[in-house]
Design a protein around this motif. Structure first.
Motif, PDB file in Angstrom:
ATOM      1  N   GLU A 129       0.806  -1.211   0.000  1.00  0.00           N
ATOM      2  CA  GLU A 129       0.000   0.000   0.000  1.00  0.00           C
ATOM      3  C   GLU A 129       0.835   1.255   0.000  1.00  0.00           C
ATOM      4  OE1 GLU A 129      -3.258   0.257   2.854  1.00  0.00           O
ATOM      5  OE2 GLU A 129      -4.134  -1.398   1.696  1.00  0.00           O
ATOM      6  N   ASN A 130       1.959   1.195   0.706  1.00  0.00           N
ATOM      7  CA  ASN A 130       2.826   2.360   0.772  1.00  0.00           C
ATOM      8  C   ASN A 130       4.255   1.929   0.422  1.00  0.00           C
ATOM      9  OD1 ASN A 130       4.314   4.603   1.383  1.00  0.00           O
ATOM     10  ND2 ASN A 130       3.301   5.007   3.357  1.00  0.00           N
ATOM     11  N   PRO A 131       4.522   1.816  -0.891  1.00  0.00           N
ATOM     12  CA  PRO A 131       5.818   1.255  -1.313  1.00  0.00           C
ATOM     13  C   PRO A 131       7.023   2.061  -0.835  1.00  0.00           C
ATOM     14  CG  PRO A 131       4.522   1.992  -3.214  1.00  0.00           C
ATOM     15  CD  PRO A 131       3.621   2.058  -2.023  1.00  0.00           C
ATOM     16  N   LYS A 132       6.861   3.378  -0.702  1.00  0.00           N
ATOM     17  CA  LYS A 132       8.016   4.160  -0.237  1.00  0.00           C
ATOM     18  C   LYS A 132       8.350   3.807   1.210  1.00  0.00           C
ATOM     19  CE  LYS A 132      10.183   8.671  -0.324  1.00  0.00           C
ATOM     20  NZ  LYS A 132      10.049  10.123  -0.516  1.00  0.00           N
ATOM     21  N   GLN A 133       7.288   3.611   2.004  1.00  0.00           N
ATOM     22  CA  GLN A 133       7.488   3.189   3.392  1.00  0.00           C
ATOM     23  C   GLN A 133       8.127   1.793   3.434  1.00  0.00           C
ATOM     24  OE1 GLN A 133       6.844   4.988   6.384  1.00  0.00           O
ATOM     25  NE2 GLN A 133       8.164   3.289   7.059  1.00  0.00           N
ATOM     26  N   THR A 134       7.673   0.914   2.538  1.00  0.00           N
ATOM     27  CA  THR A 134       8.239  -0.439   2.473  1.00  0.00           C
ATOM     28  C   THR A 134       9.731  -0.373   2.151  1.00  0.00           C
ATOM     29  OG1 THR A 134       6.117  -1.260   1.677  1.00  0.00           O
ATOM     30  CG2 THR A 134       8.020  -2.709   1.363  1.00  0.00           C
ATOM     31  N   LEU A 135      10.058   0.508   1.206  1.00  0.00           N
ATOM     32  CA  LEU A 135      11.466   0.676   0.833  1.00  0.00           C
ATOM     33  C   LEU A 135      12.281   1.163   2.034  1.00  0.00           C
ATOM     34  CD1 LEU A 135      13.293   0.474  -1.681  1.00  0.00           C
ATOM     35  CD2 LEU A 135      12.712   2.853  -2.193  1.00  0.00           C
ATOM     36  N   GLU A 136      11.705   2.101   2.780  1.00  0.00           N
ATOM     37  CA  GLU A 136      12.397   2.618   3.956  1.00  0.00           C
ATOM     38  C   GLU A 136      12.578   1.515   5.011  1.00  0.00           C
ATOM     39  OE1 GLU A 136      10.655   6.086   5.765  1.00  0.00           O
ATOM     40  OE2 GLU A 136      12.519   6.544   6.826  1.00  0.00           O
ATOM     41  N   ASN A 137      11.553   0.684   5.181  1.00  0.00           N
ATOM     42  CA  ASN A 137      11.661  -0.431   6.123  1.00  0.00           C
ATOM     43  C   ASN A 137      12.770  -1.393   5.692  1.00  0.00           C
ATOM     44  OD1 ASN A 137       9.479   0.709   7.421  1.00  0.00           O
ATOM     45  ND2 ASN A 137       7.990  -0.798   6.667  1.00  0.00           N
ATOM     46  N   LEU A 138      12.840  -1.656   4.372  1.00  0.00           N
ATOM     47  CA  LEU A 138      13.891  -2.536   3.857  1.00  0.00           C
ATOM     48  C   LEU A 138      15.267  -1.930   4.109  1.00  0.00           C
ATOM     49  CD1 LEU A 138      12.395  -3.758   0.444  1.00  0.00           C
ATOM     50  CD2 LEU A 138      12.979  -5.202   2.401  1.00  0.00           C
ATOM     51  N   MET A 139      15.384  -0.613   3.923  1.00  0.00           N
ATOM     52  CA  MET A 139      16.657   0.068   4.212  1.00  0.00           C
ATOM     53  C   MET A 139      17.065  -0.176   5.656  1.00  0.00           C
ATOM     54  SD  MET A 139      16.430   3.862   2.559  1.00  0.00           S
ATOM     55  CE  MET A 139      18.008   4.356   3.247  1.00  0.00           C
ATOM     56  N   ASN A 140      16.119   0.062   6.563  1.00  0.00           N
ATOM     57  CA  ASN A 140      16.444  -0.058   7.982  1.00  0.00           C
ATOM     58  C   ASN A 140      16.844  -1.481   8.347  1.00  0.00           C
ATOM     59  OD1 ASN A 140      15.970   2.639   8.419  1.00  0.00           O
ATOM     60  ND2 ASN A 140      13.796   2.326   8.853  1.00  0.00           N
ATOM     61  N   ALA A 141      16.149  -2.443   7.763  1.00  0.00           N
ATOM     62  CA  ALA A 141      16.445  -3.833   8.096  1.00  0.00           C
ATOM     63  C   ALA A 141      17.751  -4.306   7.450  1.00  0.00           C
ATOM     64  CB  ALA A 141      15.291  -4.725   7.626  1.00  0.00           C
ATOM     65  N   ARG A 142      18.025  -3.816   6.251  1.00  0.00           N
ATOM     66  CA  ARG A 142      19.129  -4.395   5.487  1.00  0.00           C
ATOM     67  C   ARG A 142      20.453  -3.653   5.580  1.00  0.00           C
ATOM     68  NH1 ARG A 142      16.299  -6.056  -0.268  1.00  0.00           N
ATOM     69  NH2 ARG A 142      15.182  -7.920   0.465  1.00  0.00           N
ATOM     70  N   TYR A 143      20.431  -2.367   5.866  1.00  0.00           N
ATOM     71  CA  TYR A 143      21.691  -1.618   5.806  1.00  0.00           C
ATOM     72  C   TYR A 143      22.777  -2.167   6.724  1.00  0.00           C
ATOM     73  CZ  TYR A 143      20.527   1.754   2.198  1.00  0.00           C
ATOM     74  OH  TYR A 143      20.250   2.336   0.985  1.00  0.00           O
ATOM     75  N   PRO A 144      22.413  -2.637   7.942  1.00  0.00           N
ATOM     76  CA  PRO A 144      23.488  -3.204   8.770  1.00  0.00           C
ATOM     77  C   PRO A 144      24.119  -4.456   8.141  1.00  0.00           C
ATOM     78  CG  PRO A 144      21.465  -2.864  10.047  1.00  0.00           C
ATOM     79  CD  PRO A 144      21.119  -2.602   8.635  1.00  0.00           C
ATOM     80  N   ILE A 145      23.364  -5.152   7.313  1.00  0.00           N
ATOM     81  CA  ILE A 145      23.906  -6.367   6.675  1.00  0.00           C
ATOM     82  C   ILE A 145      24.738  -6.006   5.440  1.00  0.00           C
ATOM     83  CG2 ILE A 145      23.324  -8.633   5.703  1.00  0.00           C
ATOM     84  CD1 ILE A 145      20.780  -8.533   7.420  1.00  0.00           C
ATOM     85  N   TYR A 146      24.227  -5.102   4.613  1.00  0.00           N
ATOM     86  CA  TYR A 146      25.028  -4.654   3.461  1.00  0.00           C
ATOM     87  C   TYR A 146      26.377  -4.106   3.929  1.00  0.00           C
ATOM     88  CZ  TYR A 146      20.737  -4.604   0.510  1.00  0.00           C
ATOM     89  OH  TYR A 146      19.603  -4.911  -0.192  1.00  0.00           O
ATOM     90  N   ALA A 147      26.379  -3.557   5.139  1.00  0.00           N
ATOM     91  CA  ALA A 147      27.626  -2.960   5.664  1.00  0.00           C
ATOM     92  C   ALA A 147      28.734  -4.004   5.819  1.00  0.00           C
ATOM     93  CB  ALA A 147      27.346  -2.254   6.990  1.00  0.00           C
TER      94      ALA A 147
END
Ligand code: S3P
Length: 172
Positions: A129-147
């Motif tokens: 429903e809110n893809p931009k919010q979903t993208l932001e959630n993915l950022m928060n969850a994934r950035y520590p792993i991409y690091a």
């Protein structure tokens, strides 16, 4: 940069819209080594598109296929391999990536990513429903792993040739 790689692969990781495929293609041509887009490779071997795969088998099956394809792609090198955004997040796939060469995280902020993914309708994970919010959630969850990638390069809103240049410089 070519010598620094030896027979290892250069593997681009990061979220959808970070520019992994576009930048990877240029980096490969600069290094004069083959380029492979793992999402396209998955589509080729399964003879289905990514949205079709998600719809027919679900994310878990997609991840299993992604792991197998990445493992095979990374067996020999040197190549430049762009990965789907979830590849490095999956523990098994991440192990293959870590073993298979030098990993580069193309790190971008939300607005840069959104600007790019917004234009295309090929990302099943963003059919919410809110893809931009979903993208932001993915950022928060994934950035520590991409690091955990070997190298981080900031993906900014500049021409892809400039981004490719920054990746090449960061490799040395
Ligand atoms: C995914 C990213 C996509 C594709 C699939 C899942 C993800 O690749 O593999 O839709 O989990 O972030 P791109 O990063 O090339 O869009």
């Amino acid at each position: 940069a070519r010598a620094a790689l030896g027979s290892r692969n250069l593997i681009l990781v990061g979220l959808m819209g970070a520019g992994k495929s576009a930048v990877g293609r240029i980096v490969a041509s600069q290094l004069a080594i083959p380029f492979v887009d793992s999402d396209l490779e998955i589509e080729r071997v399964s003879r289905m598109t990514i949205p079709e795969l998600f719809a027919a088998y679900g994310e878990e099956e997609f991840r299993a296929l992604e792991t197998r394809v990445m493992k095979r792609l990374l067996k020999s090198g040197p190549r430049v391999v762009s990965t789907g955004g979830g590849a490095f997040i999956n523990e098994r796939t991440r192990k293959h990536i870590k073993k298979g060469g030098l990993s580069v995280w193309l790190k971008a902020d939300l607005d840069v990513l959104w600007e790019r993914v917004n234009k295309r309708d090929t990302r099943p994970l963003l059919k919410t429903e809110n893809p931009k919010q979903t993208l932001e959630n993915l950022m928060n969850a994934r950035y520590p792993i991409y690091a955990q990638a070997d190298i981080t390069v900031l993906s900014r809103d500049v021409r892809k040739e400039i981004m490719a240049d920054e990746v090449l410089k960061a490799m040395i």
